[in-house]
Design a protein around this motif. Structure first.
Motif, PDB file in Angstrom:
ATOM      1  N   ALA A 217       1.548  -6.765 -36.708  1.00  0.00           N
ATOM      2  CA  ALA A 217       1.586  -5.704 -35.701  1.00  0.00           C
ATOM      3  C   ALA A 217       2.332  -4.487 -36.214  1.00  0.00           C
ATOM      4  O   ALA A 217       1.905  -3.339 -36.008  1.00  0.00           O
ATOM      5  CB  ALA A 217       2.236  -6.232 -34.418  1.00  0.00           C
ATOM      6  N   ILE A 218       3.443  -4.708 -36.903  1.00  0.00           N
ATOM      7  CA  ILE A 218       4.218  -3.595 -37.467  1.00  0.00           C
ATOM      8  C   ILE A 218       3.398  -2.833 -38.494  1.00  0.00           C
ATOM      9  O   ILE A 218       3.350  -1.598 -38.496  1.00  0.00           O
ATOM     10  CB  ILE A 218       5.524  -4.126 -38.087  1.00  0.00           C
ATOM     11  CG1 ILE A 218       6.468  -4.621 -36.985  1.00  0.00           C
ATOM     12  CG2 ILE A 218       6.206  -3.050 -38.927  1.00  0.00           C
ATOM     13  CD1 ILE A 218       7.688  -5.364 -37.504  1.00  0.00           C
ATOM     14  N   LEU A 219       2.727  -3.567 -39.373  1.00  0.00           N
ATOM     15  CA  LEU A 219       1.920  -2.915 -40.404  1.00  0.00           C
ATOM     16  C   LEU A 219       0.750  -2.144 -39.797  1.00  0.00           C
ATOM     17  O   LEU A 219       0.404  -1.043 -40.262  1.00  0.00           O
ATOM     18  CB  LEU A 219       1.411  -3.956 -41.403  1.00  0.00           C
ATOM     19  CG  LEU A 219       2.484  -4.567 -42.309  1.00  0.00           C
ATOM     20  CD1 LEU A 219       1.916  -5.744 -43.097  1.00  0.00           C
ATOM     21  CD2 LEU A 219       3.062  -3.521 -43.250  1.00  0.00           C
ATOM     22  N   ALA A 220       0.131  -2.706 -38.765  1.00  0.00           N
ATOM     23  CA  ALA A 220      -0.970  -1.997 -38.102  1.00  0.00           C
ATOM     24  C   ALA A 220      -0.473  -0.712 -37.468  1.00  0.00           C
ATOM     25  O   ALA A 220      -1.122   0.343 -37.571  1.00  0.00           O
ATOM     26  CB  ALA A 220      -1.606  -2.903 -37.047  1.00  0.00           C
ATOM     27  N   ASN A 221       0.674  -0.772 -36.814  1.00  0.00           N
ATOM     28  CA  ASN A 221       1.253   0.448 -36.233  1.00  0.00           C
ATOM     29  C   ASN A 221       1.486   1.504 -37.301  1.00  0.00           C
ATOM     30  O   ASN A 221       1.128   2.679 -37.139  1.00  0.00           O
ATOM     31  CB  ASN A 221       2.581   0.117 -35.542  1.00  0.00           C
ATOM     32  CG  ASN A 221       2.401  -0.628 -34.234  1.00  0.00           C
ATOM     33  OD1 ASN A 221       1.358  -0.548 -33.593  1.00  0.00           O
ATOM     34  ND2 ASN A 221       3.432  -1.354 -33.825  1.00  0.00           N
ATOM     35  N   LEU A 222       2.078   1.090 -38.410  1.00  0.00           N
ATOM     36  CA  LEU A 222       2.406   2.040 -39.467  1.00  0.00           C
ATOM     37  C   LEU A 222       1.154   2.626 -40.119  1.00  0.00           C
ATOM     38  O   LEU A 222       1.122   3.810 -40.482  1.00  0.00           O
ATOM     39  CB  LEU A 222       3.283   1.359 -40.523  1.00  0.00           C
ATOM     40  CG  LEU A 222       4.697   0.967 -40.064  1.00  0.00           C
ATOM     41  CD1 LEU A 222       5.405   0.169 -41.157  1.00  0.00           C
ATOM     42  CD2 LEU A 222       5.503   2.204 -39.690  1.00  0.00           C
ATOM     43  N   MET A 223       0.129   1.809 -40.279  1.00  0.00           N
ATOM     44  CA  MET A 223      -1.108   2.305 -40.893  1.00  0.00           C
ATOM     45  C   MET A 223      -1.701   3.473 -40.129  1.00  0.00           C
ATOM     46  O   MET A 223      -2.307   4.378 -40.715  1.00  0.00           O
ATOM     47  CB  MET A 223      -2.148   1.174 -40.981  1.00  0.00           C
ATOM     48  CG  MET A 223      -1.984   0.250 -42.151  1.00  0.00           C
ATOM     49  SD  MET A 223      -3.484  -0.742 -42.433  1.00  0.00           S
ATOM     50  CE  MET A 223      -3.551  -1.734 -40.947  1.00  0.00           C
ATOM     51  N   PHE A 224      -1.535   3.441 -38.803  1.00  0.00           N
ATOM     52  CA  PHE A 224      -2.145   4.474 -37.973  1.00  0.00           C
ATOM     53  C   PHE A 224      -1.143   5.539 -37.529  1.00  0.00           C
ATOM     54  O   PHE A 224      -1.372   6.253 -36.549  1.00  0.00           O
ATOM     55  CB  PHE A 224      -2.839   3.830 -36.769  1.00  0.00           C
ATOM     56  CG  PHE A 224      -4.103   3.118 -37.135  1.00  0.00           C
ATOM     57  CD1 PHE A 224      -5.307   3.801 -37.206  1.00  0.00           C
ATOM     58  CD2 PHE A 224      -4.090   1.765 -37.452  1.00  0.00           C
ATOM     59  CE1 PHE A 224      -6.480   3.157 -37.564  1.00  0.00           C
ATOM     60  CE2 PHE A 224      -5.260   1.100 -37.806  1.00  0.00           C
ATOM     61  CZ  PHE A 224      -6.456   1.801 -37.872  1.00  0.00           C
ATOM     62  N   GLY A 225      -0.023   5.627 -38.260  1.00  0.00           N
ATOM     63  CA  GLY A 225       0.920   6.693 -38.005  1.00  0.00           C
ATOM     64  C   GLY A 225       1.736   6.536 -36.740  1.00  0.00           C
ATOM     65  O   GLY A 225       2.264   7.527 -36.213  1.00  0.00           O
ATOM     66  N   LEU A 226       1.865   5.306 -36.246  1.00  0.00           N
ATOM     67  CA  LEU A 226       2.640   5.033 -35.047  1.00  0.00           C
ATOM     68  C   LEU A 226       4.016   4.510 -35.429  1.00  0.00           C
ATOM     69  O   LEU A 226       4.261   4.141 -36.587  1.00  0.00           O
ATOM     70  CB  LEU A 226       1.912   4.000 -34.182  1.00  0.00           C
ATOM     71  CG  LEU A 226       0.454   4.336 -33.815  1.00  0.00           C
ATOM     72  CD1 LEU A 226      -0.192   3.155 -33.101  1.00  0.00           C
ATOM     73  CD2 LEU A 226       0.403   5.589 -32.943  1.00  0.00           C
ATOM     74  N   ASP A 227       4.919   4.487 -34.472  1.00  0.00           N
ATOM     75  CA  ASP A 227       6.219   3.869 -34.714  1.00  0.00           C
ATOM     76  C   ASP A 227       6.032   2.404 -35.076  1.00  0.00           C
ATOM     77  O   ASP A 227       5.119   1.735 -34.563  1.00  0.00           O
ATOM     78  CB  ASP A 227       7.104   3.976 -33.476  1.00  0.00           C
ATOM     79  CG  ASP A 227       7.542   5.408 -33.188  1.00  0.00           C
ATOM     80  OD1 ASP A 227       7.503   6.223 -34.128  1.00  0.00           O
ATOM     81  OD2 ASP A 227       7.902   5.696 -32.030  1.00  0.00           O
ATOM     82  N   ALA A 228       6.885   1.888 -35.943  1.00  0.00           N
ATOM     83  CA  ALA A 228       6.753   0.504 -36.395  1.00  0.00           C
ATOM     84  C   ALA A 228       6.761  -0.474 -35.229  1.00  0.00           C
ATOM     85  O   ALA A 228       5.980  -1.434 -35.198  1.00  0.00           O
ATOM     86  CB  ALA A 228       7.879   0.165 -37.374  1.00  0.00           C
TER      87      ALA A 228
END
Length: 237
Positions: A100-111
């Protein structure tokens, strides 16, 4: 690296990629088709189902449950011992959070951002019971019928369909459910909604376990001495 460590690593990696597929495809779909919820669901379901097939095929020789409910059922069937089951479950929850953290980061969202997407109601909870019981039936029914090589396709197909025919869009996995609480995207679930979903999944797991035992009474559960051999045949869900 010990056998248990290898299996735990496989569960961590597999669950992480499963969550990345579910969360990432949801974000991508919402950006590509912002005004069409049905198309978003279609895009996300295809991506998640396809990822499941690939992950199971790749990691099945080591360990490919990616789901604490599946691992618990394997424990009750004698396919793994308690120590192994606990190790794999911890790895699944950790992998889900990492995904979930990596998916957030991939799309420019907060970790990490707690989800505000509330999911509650008897219909959704019933959907989770049905989704989880059906998943177990697909996995262990395919295994016990001697068609181990087909499990990846059966599971991927089932999850793709369950996105559509269950009211909850088929989380069917406590590790995935917890992971989705830390992403405030279309795939997220509010932390307050997660406990009821997980309880429903446990009830579905119990129903699925008894259904498997009823449907396949002539096929004995694997005993502890056979657990090592079963390690190379483990599969998801």
């Amino acid at each position: 690296m010990s056998v248990l460590q290898r299996r735990a690593l496989a569960e961590f990696v597999g669950t992480a990629f499963l969550v990345m597929a579910a969360v990432g495809s949801g974000v991508m779909a919402s950006r590509l088709s912002p005004n069409d919820v049905g198309l978003q669901l279609l895009q996300s379901s295809i991506a998640t189902g396809a990822a499941l097939v690939a992950l199971i095929l790749a990691l099945q020789p080591v360990s490919a449950s990616f789901n604490p409910i599946v691992t618990l059922v394997e424990r009750f069937l004698g396919m793994v011992d308690t120590r192994t089951a606990m190790g794999l479950i911890v790895a699944q929850f950790a992998g889900g959070l990492a995904g979930a953290i990596l998916a957030n980061l991939m799309f420019g969202l907060d970790a990490v951002t707690l989800s505000s997407h509330e999911r509650a109601g008897t219909g959704l909870w019933l959907g989770e019971i049905i989704a989880t019981a059906g998943l177990l039936l697909i996995i262990f029914g395919t295994l016990r019928s001697g068609r181990t090589e087909r499990v990846a396709f059966a599971v991927g197909g089932y999850i793709t369909a369950a996105y559509w025919f269950t009211s909850s869009t088929s989380f069917a996995n406590p590790a995935v459910t917890v992971a989705r609480t830390i992403t405030d995207t279309v795939a997220g679930i509010a932390p307050a909604s997660a406990p009821a979903f997980i309880l429903a999944q446990l009830l579905g797991g119990a129903a699925g376990f008894f259904l498997i035992r009823a449907l396949y009474p002539a096929v004995p559960a694997l005993t502890a001495p056979a657990a090592a051999d079963a390690a190379d045949r483990k599969v998801l869900s």
